[in-house]
Design a protein around this motif. Structure first.
Motif, PDB file in Angstrom:
ATOM      1  N   UNK A   1       6.351  -5.466   9.289  1.00 49.73           N
ATOM      2  CA  UNK A   1       6.692  -6.887   9.340  1.00 49.73           C
ATOM      3  C   UNK A   1       5.774  -7.688   8.426  1.00 49.73           C
ATOM      4  N   UNK A   2       6.376  -8.661   7.756  1.00 55.89           N
ATOM      5  CA  UNK A   2       5.605  -9.553   6.891  1.00 55.89           C
ATOM      6  C   UNK A   2       6.053 -10.975   7.183  1.00 55.89           C
ATOM      7  N   UNK A   3       5.130 -11.834   7.483  1.00 56.64           N
ATOM      8  CA  UNK A   3       5.460 -13.212   7.872  1.00 56.64           C
ATOM      9  C   UNK A   3       6.524 -13.254   8.970  1.00 56.64           C
ATOM     10  N   UNK A   4       6.417 -12.328   9.896  1.00 52.81           N
ATOM     11  CA  UNK A   4       7.327 -12.331  11.039  1.00 52.81           C
ATOM     12  C   UNK A   4       8.674 -11.682  10.808  1.00 52.81           C
TER      13      UNK A   4
ATOM     14  N   UNK B   1       3.137   0.896   3.447  1.00 52.21           N
ATOM     15  CA  UNK B   1       2.097  -0.140   3.571  1.00 52.21           C
ATOM     16  C   UNK B   1       1.713  -0.660   2.195  1.00 52.21           C
ATOM     17  N   UNK B   2       1.413   0.271   1.272  1.00 51.34           N
ATOM     18  CA  UNK B   2       0.946  -0.142  -0.056  1.00 51.34           C
ATOM     19  C   UNK B   2       1.968  -0.970  -0.822  1.00 51.34           C
ATOM     20  N   UNK B   3       3.236  -0.628  -0.616  1.00 53.90           N
ATOM     21  CA  UNK B   3       4.311  -1.370  -1.269  1.00 53.90           C
ATOM     22  C   UNK B   3       4.342  -2.823  -0.818  1.00 53.90           C
ATOM     23  N   UNK B   4       3.898  -3.051   0.410  1.00 56.77           N
ATOM     24  CA  UNK B   4       4.060  -4.378   1.002  1.00 56.77           C
ATOM     25  C   UNK B   4       2.760  -5.140   1.227  1.00 56.77           C
TER      26      UNK B   4
END
Lengths: 309, 105
Positions: free
Chosen positions: B79-82, B101-104
């Motif tokens: 999740x990123x910014x919810x 993880x690294x991609x994001x």
């Protein structure tokens, strides 16, 4: 850690663990590599009733955990690492993992096999969204729901019967005119009110919105298509050997099963293969364990003949 | 790893804006999940301060997993910014998790 191991075993299912037990007892410095869970496919099977001696509470996770314990007790070391490549050509063999490079006098290939993807429409899209290849992992999610099991062999029936503990109904679909599973499993399925069996029928398509909602069945005889509402599709129809890493390095048949002789020797000196990955006609925990034992003893003999001190 | 459930998911994951959140769906019965867990805990240390790690016991919270469209273990969602940005399921390896993880980051 020695610079040069006696025996590098790739795969920690029953074949690799059994090889680990025998290699450990032969006092070979032994590593066993496993990228997934120790115990292989057997550790994902709840009922492991046909392995001799597994009388009381014979679950796959328990029995394979004991195999691991046994191998470790005799000195084999488990490495939870993913093998990325191997160099089997020289007298000293190399196994390269995601964590390092290991050198050994012998290598036992015991990577096992996995259930194939059918390649039908919807299968990939809904993997993890109702399509599953592991009943013990996912049964909980299907509590009180209706599921279909594709495959009328031993795995299909064994896992289908396990699913009846959770699901509202379990429909087992077999493409051939008859089930291929052992008679005792067929009897249990026939006597279980939650199980319905459909033969001579293929699952043609899996459909839904975000999650699986139905499958399209095709009768192989008449060609007639029917829709069946289900929330889960468990696939246990056919296996493929996990031998891609070794293609071109050891002799295999067209399907990728490794050729060995009765000592589990491949065509490459010092390289052995054991378990579901090799050409054989009965792929069971008991035959995998037997293979592992033979491979380890043959490896010990190879070392004494080729690495005299 | 933070124990996540239907009660704290909103606050711990949906409202987390300072860093991505990795959610590990697991259960004791899932041998694959149990084999991965120690390595995921190592990753947590490696990405301390950069990624938040949480886990949901699917056996305890089946219905909540359904609502997140999870019906298979192991599953890892990021999740990123919810918002859920990526997910891997079934043939999960620790390398694939780290790659996600690294991609994001």
């Amino acid at each position: 850690m020695p610079d040069l191991y006696d025996c590098l075993i790739i795969g920690a299912g029953p074949a690799g663990l059994s090889a680990g037990i025998y290699a450990g007892r032969a006092r070979l410095n032994t590593l066993v590599f496993e990228k997934k869970q120790i115990g292989g496919q057997a550790s994902l099977t709840w009922g492991l009733e046909n392995y001799p001696g597994s009388v009381e509470d014979p679950t796959g996770p328990k029995i394979t955990a004991r195999m691991r314990e046994q191998a470790e007790a005799f000195g084999a070391i488990m490495k939870h690492e993913e093998v990325k490549s191997v160099d089997l050509s020289g007298k000293i063999k190399k196994v390269i993992t995601n964590k390092g490079t290991y050198e050994g006098k012998t290598v036992i290939l015991a990577p096992g096999a996995s259930h194939i993807r059918l390649g039908i429409p919807g299968e990939e899209e809904f993997t993890g969204k109702g399509v599953s290849y592991c009943a013990t992992c996912d049964a909980d999610f299907f509590t009180d729901l209706d599921v279909i099991v594709i495959g009328g062999g031993d795995s299909g029936l064994q896992e289908g019967l396990y699913l009846t503990k959770y699901c509202n109904s379990v429909t087992i679909v077999e493409m051939l005119p008859e089930l291929r599973a052992s008679k005792i499993l067929q009897e249990r399925a026939a006597n279980n009110p939650k199980v319905k069996i459909i033969t001579h029928t293929a699952v043609e398509k899996i459909e839904g919105q975000d999650l699986v909602e139905k499958v399209i069945l095709k009768n192989m005889e008449t060609g007639e298509r029917t829709e069946m509402p289900v929330q889960g599709v468990f696939v246990f129809a056919g296996m493929k050997p996990d031998t891609d890493l070794f293609k071109g390095l050891v002799d295999m048949d067209q399907k990728g099963y490794i050729k060995v002789d009765e000592y589990m020797r491949t065509n490459v000196p010092g390289v052995f293969a054991a378990g579901d990955c090799r050409i054989k006609w009965l792929r069971q925990v008991v035959t995998a364990a037997a293979d592992g034992a033979q491979a380890a003893v043959a490896a010990e003999q190879y070392i004494s003949e080729n690495f005299a001190e | 790893m933070i124990e996540l459930n239907a009660q704290n998911f909103e606050q711990e994951v949906k409202n987390e804006t300072s860093m991505p959140v990795l959610v590990d769906f697991w259960s004791e019965k899932c041998e694959k999940c149990m084999a991965l867990m120690p390595e995921v805990e190592e990753l947590e240390k490696k990405y301390e301060g950069k990624v938040k790690f949480g886990k949901i016991d699917a056996q305890k919270d089946r219905r909540f997993c359904w609502s997140l469209k999870v019906m298979s273990l192991p599953t890892f969602q990021l999740y990123k910014n919810g918002e859920k940005v990526e997910e891997i399921t079934q043939d999960v390896t620790i390398d694939k998790i780290e790659e996600m993880i690294n991609k994001n980051l």
